[in-house]
Design an enzyme around this catalytic site. Sequence first.
Site, PDB file in Angstrom:
ATOM      1  CD1 TRP A   1      17.914 -54.253  86.760  1.00 21.94           C
ATOM      2  CD2 TRP A   1      16.979 -55.824  88.041  1.00 21.94           C
ATOM      3  NE1 TRP A   1      17.131 -55.045  85.952  1.00 21.94           N
ATOM      4  CE2 TRP A   1      16.543 -56.025  86.701  1.00 21.94           C
ATOM      5  CE3 TRP A   1      16.525 -56.708  89.024  1.00 21.94           C
ATOM      6  CZ2 TRP A   1      15.679 -57.056  86.334  1.00 21.94           C
ATOM      7  CZ3 TRP A   1      15.654 -57.747  88.656  1.00 21.94           C
ATOM      8  CH2 TRP A   1      15.246 -57.908  87.330  1.00 21.94           C
TER       9      TRP A   1
ATOM     10  NE  ARG B   1      30.765 -46.497  88.251  1.00 22.31           N
ATOM     11  CZ  ARG B   1      31.024 -46.085  87.018  1.00 22.31           C
ATOM     12  NH1 ARG B   1      32.184 -45.520  86.732  1.00 22.31           N
ATOM     13  NH2 ARG B   1      30.131 -46.232  86.069  1.00 22.31           N
TER      14      ARG B   1
ATOM     15  CE  LYS C   1      12.757 -52.352  83.889  1.00 24.99           C
ATOM     16  NZ  LYS C   1      11.734 -52.660  84.922  1.00 24.99           N
TER      17      LYS C   1
ATOM     18  CE  LYS D   1       9.657 -48.827  84.844  1.00 30.45           C
ATOM     19  NZ  LYS D   1      10.190 -48.933  86.211  1.00 30.45           N
TER      20      LYS D   1
ATOM     21  CB  THR E   1       6.872 -48.504  88.293  1.00 34.17           C
ATOM     22  OG1 THR E   1       7.512 -49.638  87.746  1.00 34.17           O
ATOM     23  CG2 THR E   1       7.931 -47.517  88.735  1.00 34.17           C
TER      24      THR E   1
ATOM     25  CG  ASN F   1      11.487 -43.684  88.685  1.00 37.81           C
ATOM     26  OD1 ASN F   1      12.146 -42.750  88.285  1.00 37.81           O
ATOM     27  ND2 ASN F   1      11.844 -44.945  88.457  1.00 37.81           N
TER      28      ASN F   1
END
Length: 333
Positions: free
Chosen positions: A12, A32, A105, A188, A245, A253
């Site tokens: 993303w 990182r 999220k 969600k 989703t 998910n």
Amino acid sequence: MTTLNVIGAGAWGTALAITARKAGNDVCLWTRHAIHAAALNSEKSNSKYLPGIALTPGIKATVDLAKAAQAEILLMVVPAQHIRDILARLKPDLAPETVLVICAKGLEQESGLMMSEVMADVIPENPLAILSGPNFAREIAMGLPAAATLACSDIETGRKLVDAIGLPAFRPYLTDDVIGAQIGGAVKNVLAIACGVVAGGRLGDNARAALITRGMAEILRFGEKRGARAETLMGLSGLGDLVLTCSSPASRNYSLGAALGQGDILGEILQQRHTVTEGVYTASAICMMAEKLNIEMPICHAVNEILNGGVAVSNAIEELLARPFRDEKLAGF
């Protein structure tokens, strides 16, 4: 040219960096890991998280967080459970006018706080916005049409953000409902796990449609208690994100829920992934807050029992189906 840097180089974050660069911004992408940064700069793509998609020319990757902090706009695209730590590390190097746009999220697992509340704890001085909506990273990176909610309490700042990241194929819709823009995206993720369980267990499309609809009722109840506006929850960052989703194996998910529905073990599923499945961590936080605020959220409760309570999938489904029949306007599944 606006300096717009992206904190977090997963799928993303990379997609948003590509979009921001296409929109004409000077873009630095923070990761990182030095090896990852070197690969991004040499390969001009993110083969680890977004294979097959070329970075827009001009995007630079870095591991220097202090350098990445030097921007007019920062898109915060690290997982929700890492937001607090990264904000604390950024704080010494941030200019007070730098706008932070939270793109993660979820709720903080230990506290149940929304990301805006976490930021208020750590960096209350800087302007805040939320970007959320029905957006799969690969499609955004490919330039396929999409829309999102951009929430900012200061509308003038919000309009500047829309101008900075908006493209004909990526359309941010502005609101001042910062709370509402976060609720849908957090809840969600948990509901998508439930829909994946339905798919993996071959319980049928009727059951999935019922879960989406009754899940939307849980989002509305949770949002009402937290101060969100219903129209925001019925928009892109709520209903739109829920439908996407809960309907596609491309959702992390949903696919995790499908594996659970097929009988796989949670720990083994997570070990095989190098991306974060936010709903796993948000489920317990949502249920903690629902209990505190006396909100009935049986679907989220069932998912949390599967993930964190040691309850078998079949038993959780049986418990949901054994609930009393209710009028549709009333709470409950």
